[in-house]
Design a protein around this motif. Structure first.
Motif, PDB file in Angstrom:
ATOM      1  N   ARG A  69       0.838  -1.208   0.000  1.00 16.53           N
ATOM      2  CA  ARG A  69       0.000   0.000   0.000  1.00 16.53           C
ATOM      3  C   ARG A  69       0.866   1.249   0.000  1.00 16.53           C
ATOM      4  NH1 ARG A  69      -3.480  -0.627   4.829  1.00 16.53           N
ATOM      5  NH2 ARG A  69      -2.296  -2.518   5.227  1.00 16.53           N
ATOM      6  N   LEU A  70       2.029   1.160   0.679  1.00 17.93           N
ATOM      7  CA  LEU A  70       2.957   2.290   0.637  1.00 17.93           C
ATOM      8  C   LEU A  70       3.414   2.534  -0.805  1.00 17.93           C
ATOM      9  CD1 LEU A  70       4.763   4.409   2.048  1.00 17.93           C
ATOM     10  CD2 LEU A  70       6.486   2.630   2.250  1.00 17.93           C
ATOM     11  N   CYS A  71       3.687   1.455  -1.527  1.00 15.63           N
ATOM     12  CA  CYS A  71       4.127   1.601  -2.917  1.00 15.63           C
ATOM     13  C   CYS A  71       3.018   2.226  -3.765  1.00 15.63           C
ATOM     14  CB  CYS A  71       4.533   0.250  -3.503  1.00 15.63           C
ATOM     15  SG  CYS A  71       6.009  -0.409  -2.730  1.00 15.63           S
ATOM     16  N   ILE A  72       1.779   1.887  -3.442  1.00 17.01           N
ATOM     17  CA  ILE A  72       0.673   2.519  -4.160  1.00 17.01           C
ATOM     18  C   ILE A  72       0.642   4.013  -3.836  1.00 17.01           C
ATOM     19  CG2 ILE A  72      -1.839   2.591  -4.399  1.00 17.01           C
ATOM     20  CD1 ILE A  72      -1.848  -0.454  -3.949  1.00 17.01           C
ATOM     21  N   ALA A  73       0.845   4.335  -2.551  1.00 16.33           N
ATOM     22  CA  ALA A  73       0.883   5.752  -2.161  1.00 16.33           C
ATOM     23  C   ALA A  73       2.002   6.485  -2.891  1.00 16.33           C
ATOM     24  CB  ALA A  73       1.080   5.873  -0.655  1.00 16.33           C
ATOM     25  N   ARG A  74       3.149   5.812  -3.014  1.00 21.68           N
ATOM     26  CA  ARG A  74       4.293   6.421  -3.707  1.00 21.68           C
ATOM     27  C   ARG A  74       3.927   6.735  -5.154  1.00 21.68           C
ATOM     28  NH1 ARG A  74       9.431   2.682  -3.590  1.00 21.68           N
ATOM     29  NH2 ARG A  74       8.079   1.422  -4.896  1.00 21.68           N
ATOM     30  N   THR A  75       3.147   5.825  -5.764  1.00 22.20           N
ATOM     31  CA  THR A  75       2.714   6.054  -7.140  1.00 22.20           C
ATOM     32  C   THR A  75       1.690   7.193  -7.202  1.00 22.20           C
ATOM     33  OG1 THR A  75       3.059   3.724  -7.605  1.00 22.20           O
ATOM     34  CG2 THR A  75       1.717   4.947  -9.164  1.00 22.20           C
ATOM     35  N   LEU A  76       0.757   7.206  -6.222  1.00 21.33           N
ATOM     36  CA  LEU A  76      -0.275   8.246  -6.224  1.00 21.33           C
ATOM     37  C   LEU A  76       0.326   9.640  -6.068  1.00 21.33           C
ATOM     38  CD1 LEU A  76      -3.124   6.721  -4.002  1.00 21.33           C
ATOM     39  CD2 LEU A  76      -2.802   6.599  -6.484  1.00 21.33           C
ATOM     40  N   ALA A  77       1.474   9.716  -5.359  1.00 22.59           N
ATOM     41  CA  ALA A  77       2.032  11.014  -5.007  1.00 22.59           C
ATOM     42  C   ALA A  77       2.344  11.873  -6.230  1.00 22.59           C
ATOM     43  CB  ALA A  77       3.282  10.839  -4.154  1.00 22.59           C
ATOM     44  N   VAL A  78       2.701  11.257  -7.342  1.00 23.41           N
ATOM     45  CA  VAL A  78       3.043  12.077  -8.512  1.00 23.41           C
ATOM     46  C   VAL A  78       1.810  12.373  -9.365  1.00 23.41           C
ATOM     47  CG1 VAL A  78       5.447  11.333  -8.587  1.00 23.41           C
ATOM     48  CG2 VAL A  78       3.750  10.063  -9.874  1.00 23.41           C
ATOM     49  N   SER A  79       0.635  12.207  -8.782  1.00 25.62           N
ATOM     50  CA  SER A  79      -0.663  12.428  -9.433  1.00 25.62           C
ATOM     51  C   SER A  79      -0.769  11.827 -10.825  1.00 25.62           C
ATOM     52  CB  SER A  79      -1.057  13.910  -9.499  1.00 25.62           C
ATOM     53  OG  SER A  79      -0.079  14.724  -8.984  1.00 25.62           O
ATOM     54  N   PRO A  80      -0.798  10.495 -10.888  1.00 22.07           N
ATOM     55  CA  PRO A  80      -0.997   9.843 -12.175  1.00 22.07           C
ATOM     56  C   PRO A  80      -2.466   9.921 -12.562  1.00 22.07           C
ATOM     57  CG  PRO A  80      -0.938   8.195 -10.452  1.00 22.07           C
ATOM     58  CD  PRO A  80      -0.715   9.519  -9.780  1.00 22.07           C
ATOM     59  N   GLU A  81      -2.750   9.554 -13.816  1.00 22.03           N
ATOM     60  CA  GLU A  81      -4.151   9.447 -14.217  1.00 22.03           C
ATOM     61  C   GLU A  81      -4.518   7.983 -14.390  1.00 22.03           C
ATOM     62  OE1 GLU A  81      -4.786  12.052 -17.546  1.00 22.03           O
ATOM     63  OE2 GLU A  81      -3.659  13.647 -16.536  1.00 22.03           O
ATOM     64  N   ALA A  82      -3.523   7.192 -14.805  1.00 19.63           N
ATOM     65  CA  ALA A  82      -3.743   5.750 -14.898  1.00 19.63           C
ATOM     66  C   ALA A  82      -2.768   5.045 -13.973  1.00 19.63           C
ATOM     67  CB  ALA A  82      -3.527   5.284 -16.331  1.00 19.63           C
ATOM     68  N   ILE A  83      -3.204   3.938 -13.387  1.00 14.07           N
ATOM     69  CA  ILE A  83      -2.313   3.149 -12.541  1.00 14.07           C
ATOM     70  C   ILE A  83      -2.245   1.742 -13.094  1.00 14.07           C
ATOM     71  CG2 ILE A  83      -1.847   2.348 -10.212  1.00 14.07           C
ATOM     72  CD1 ILE A  83      -3.514   4.634  -9.182  1.00 14.07           C
ATOM     73  N   LEU A  84      -1.032   1.316 -13.427  1.00 14.35           N
ATOM     74  CA  LEU A  84      -0.829  -0.008 -14.001  1.00 14.35           C
ATOM     75  C   LEU A  84      -0.284  -0.921 -12.908  1.00 14.35           C
ATOM     76  CD1 LEU A  84       1.084   1.319 -17.145  1.00 14.35           C
ATOM     77  CD2 LEU A  84      -1.395   1.021 -16.885  1.00 14.35           C
ATOM     78  N   MET A  85      -0.984  -2.002 -12.624  1.00 15.15           N
ATOM     79  CA  MET A  85      -0.539  -2.880 -11.540  1.00 15.15           C
ATOM     80  C   MET A  85      -0.272  -4.274 -12.081  1.00 15.15           C
ATOM     81  SD  MET A  85      -3.066  -1.924  -8.446  1.00 15.15           S
ATOM     82  CE  MET A  85      -3.267  -0.264  -7.840  1.00 15.15           C
ATOM     83  N   ASP A  86       0.931  -4.770 -11.797  1.00 14.89           N
ATOM     84  CA  ASP A  86       1.290  -6.103 -12.276  1.00 14.89           C
ATOM     85  C   ASP A  86       1.244  -7.103 -11.120  1.00 14.89           C
ATOM     86  OD1 ASP A  86       2.182  -8.293 -13.589  1.00 14.89           O
ATOM     87  OD2 ASP A  86       4.005  -7.358 -14.391  1.00 14.89           O
ATOM     88  N   GLU A  87       0.188  -7.868 -11.052  1.00 14.89           N
ATOM     89  CA  GLU A  87      -0.011  -8.846  -9.971  1.00 14.89           C
ATOM     90  C   GLU A  87       0.332  -8.268  -8.599  1.00 14.89           C
ATOM     91  OE1 GLU A  87       1.338 -12.764 -10.710  1.00 14.89           O
ATOM     92  OE2 GLU A  87       1.162 -12.602 -12.871  1.00 14.89           O
ATOM     93  N   PRO A  88      -0.329  -7.184  -8.218  1.00 18.11           N
ATOM     94  CA  PRO A  88       0.089  -6.477  -6.997  1.00 18.11           C
ATOM     95  C   PRO A  88      -0.176  -7.248  -5.714  1.00 18.11           C
ATOM     96  CG  PRO A  88      -1.976  -5.588  -7.804  1.00 18.11           C
ATOM     97  CD  PRO A  88      -1.510  -6.566  -8.842  1.00 18.11           C
TER      98      PRO A  88
END
Ligand SMILES: Nc1ncnc2c1ncn2[C@@H]1O[C@H](COP(=O)(O)OP(=O)(O)O)[C@@H](O)[C@H]1O
Ligand SMILES: [Mg+2]
Lengths: 306, 250
Positions: B154-173
């Motif tokens: 979940r921290l890694c997801i937060a790290r991704t959210l921090a740069v304000s993406p529009e799409a999130i690509l998750m590989d077998e998270p």
């Protein structure tokens, strides 16, 4: 009740003692461990007992802060030696550490695989060369260059602090590079991917994700290199000119290590004791630097895992 | 609304033809699941969407990938901007060996944000967005690697959210996580779909059925079928899809 226990094999020990092999191994490890600790303590005690009397006799202040070293008239001031050691090694570290880091980054992330393998092989080869060879190299290549600078400035041609520093730089570079490369290579590739996926450039992910993750290994490399620089005697003696005067870049300088080895053979009495005193100072000097470096290492590392 | 379109997308790893003409419309603010047996090209496809396989030697990519109508393989594209817009979460939790705070702030600092107050604010918002704020708010300065696997992800997801993406690509998270952490991340994904376009690779069909709005079935580098998740699982049109979801192979 019919739940009596039928046991074909038991898990309790037959005798009270552990297996004899285990006991013997434990004793061997204990002895080895003790031997290491005891010898460190003995060396420290020896250094103190052999060095302290001379310092006391000469007077600590006169010895440590005295600017004149002239055994013939019983002047035993080693301030020039201390300052020369500090300047020469300090300068060497200042130049070698950034250079080595750049080289390590180049070898791990920029150079082509094949080029990197060859270069790394050479670097590791260099790390094993005896220091007297670096001294020769310095005497043939670097000292003449410094001669030119000295002539241009109207100074007498001589070995110099600068030459000593440069030789030290060349000498410790391979050590720091090869340890840093090894440590950078252990950083999981994922960190690079994650960083790139967050939109970093290749350089940013090297500088901000990979190097910080490799930091503790890199610092060990630096500690090793610095240790080698401080303790180096032969290579320095061959290029430094070795006059016990206050340090100036283009003038001769005598480092602590050289101070001991140069006069050892013909010294006696208080003179010889004073050389032991220098040994003690060098010993303390190295201790301080190691403690300083490793505390910097620990400090910077408390946010990540070890 | 369509967020990402791929047109006749082919990818070769040297001789290996790993993607064979993929045409896919990924809908904005929906969860799209990519399923299929291992080695069928799911991860490869996902990585073409933010060009994470650019640096693979001997790779050849043809066809188009349009993000908001812009071809991401166009020579004028700034890859760092693309990746900021299409963030990625990897299979195993992989926080940097830094503090929790520094992990989330990493992307911000990369993109040149220096103002302390702003970084504080975004870090908090991102951790909240990844449903981990309450668990870590009192220890933001402690090592991220001390968190549990599920918290790390979940921290890694937060790290991704921090740069304000529009799409999130998750590989077998969730494939490296225990059932409870998996459940938390699945709940989180439904939450994320309100704001982001989510594409998730999963080898777990129940997961795809539970959380996704659309499902694409891949087999041997081809996309066999793509439809609303309900349709795929209730009435697959292709025999191969049916075989796979009923567990007859894969
Ligand atoms: N970096 C790579 N270099 C060469 N071949 C690769 C690479 N990554 C994946 N492949 C190959 O591409 C095919 C698809 O792999 P992948 O996308 O990882 O499948 P999946 O994620 O569906 O399990 C496999 O045959 C795999 O061996
Ligand atoms: Mg995969």
């Amino acid at each position: 009740m019919e739940n009596s226990i039928t046991r074909t094999s038991s898990i309790t020990r037959k005798r009270k003692l552990k297996k004899p092999v285990e006991t013997i191994m434990n004793v061997i490890f204990l002895i080895c461990g003790l031997a290491a600790v005891v010898s460190v303590i003995l060396i420290s005690l020896y250094m103190v007992f052999s060095g302290a009397p001379a310092i006391a006799k000469i007077g600590p202040l006169k010895f440590l802060a005295g600017q004149i070293w002239n055994p013939e008239v019983n002047d035993f001031g080693i301030l020039p030696l201390i300052l020369s050691s500090v300047t020469a090694t300090g300068l060497a570290i200042l130049i070698a550490v950034p250079a080595a880091l750049c080289a390590a980054i180049f070898l791990t992330h920029i150079a082509k695989k094949r080029v990197a393998t060859v270069l790394l092989f050479l670097v590791e080869l260099l790390a094993g060369i005896p220091s007297v060879v670096y001294g020769l190299l310095g005497a043939i290549l670097i000292v003449p260059l410094v001669f030119k600078a000295q002539t241009a400035l109207g100074m007498p041609m001589s070995g110099s602090l600068l030459s000593a520093s440069i030789v030290l730089v060349i000498m410790i570079l391979p050590t720091i590079i090869s340890v840093s490369v090894a440590s950078i290579n252990t950083v999981p590739k994922q960190y690079n991917d994650v960083s790139l996926a967050l939109g970093s450039s290749k350089m940013q992910s090297i500088m901000r994700a990979i190097i910080p993750a490799a930091k503790s290994g890199i610092v060990s490399g630096i500690v090793l290199g610095v240790g080698r620089a401080i303790g180096e005697t032969m290579a320095v003696m061959m290029v430094a000119g070795n006059a016990p005067i206050m340090p100036e870049l283009l003038k001769p300088a005598r480092l602590l290590t050289v101070g001991i080895s140069m006069e050892w053979a013909y010294s006696s009495g208080l003179h010889r004791d004073a050389l032991y005193g220098i040994g003690l100072v060098l010993f303390v000097f190295i201790m301080i630097i190691n403690i300083l470096l490793s505390s910097i290492l620990k400090k910077g590392n408390n946010t990540g895992n070890k | 609304m369509t967020k990402i379109i791929t047109e006749n997308l082919h990818l070769h790893y040297g001789e290996n033809h790993a993607l064979r003409g993929i045409d896919l419309n990924i809908h904005a603010n929906k969860i799209t699941a990519l399923i299929g047996p291992s080695g069928c090209g799911k991860s490869t496809f996902l990585k073409t969407l933010n060009r994470m396989n650019d640096s693979v030697p001997n790779i050849k990519i043809t066809g188009k990938v349009l993000l908001d109508g812009e071809d991401i393989y166009d020579s004028t594209v700034d890859v760092t901007k693309l990746r900021k817009k299409a963030g990625m979460v990897f299979q195993s939790p992989n926080p940097f060996p830094m503090s929790i705070y520094d992990n989330v702030a990493y992307g911000l600092r990369i993109h040149g944000i220096k103002k302390r107050v702003l970084i504080d604010e975004i870090v908090e918002r991102s951790l909240q967005g990844a449903a981990i704020w309450d668990e870590v708010k009192d220890r933001l300065r402690t090592p991220a690697l001390a968190l549990s696997g599920g918290q790390q992800q979940r921290l890694c997801i937060a790290r991704t959210l921090a740069v304000s993406p529009e799409a999130i690509l998750m590989d077998e998270p969730t494939s490296a996580l225990d059932p409870i952490s998996t459940m938390k991340i699945e709940e989180l994904m439904s939450e994320l779909a309100k704001k982001y376009t989510v594409v998730i690779v999963t080898h777990n069909m129940q997961q795809a059925a539970r959380i996704s709005d659309y499902t694409a079935f891949f087999l041997l580098g081809e996309m066999i079928e793509y439809d609303k998740t309900n349709n795929i699982f209730a009435a697959p049109k292709d025999q191969r899809t049916e075989n796979y979801i009923t567990g007859r192979f894969g």
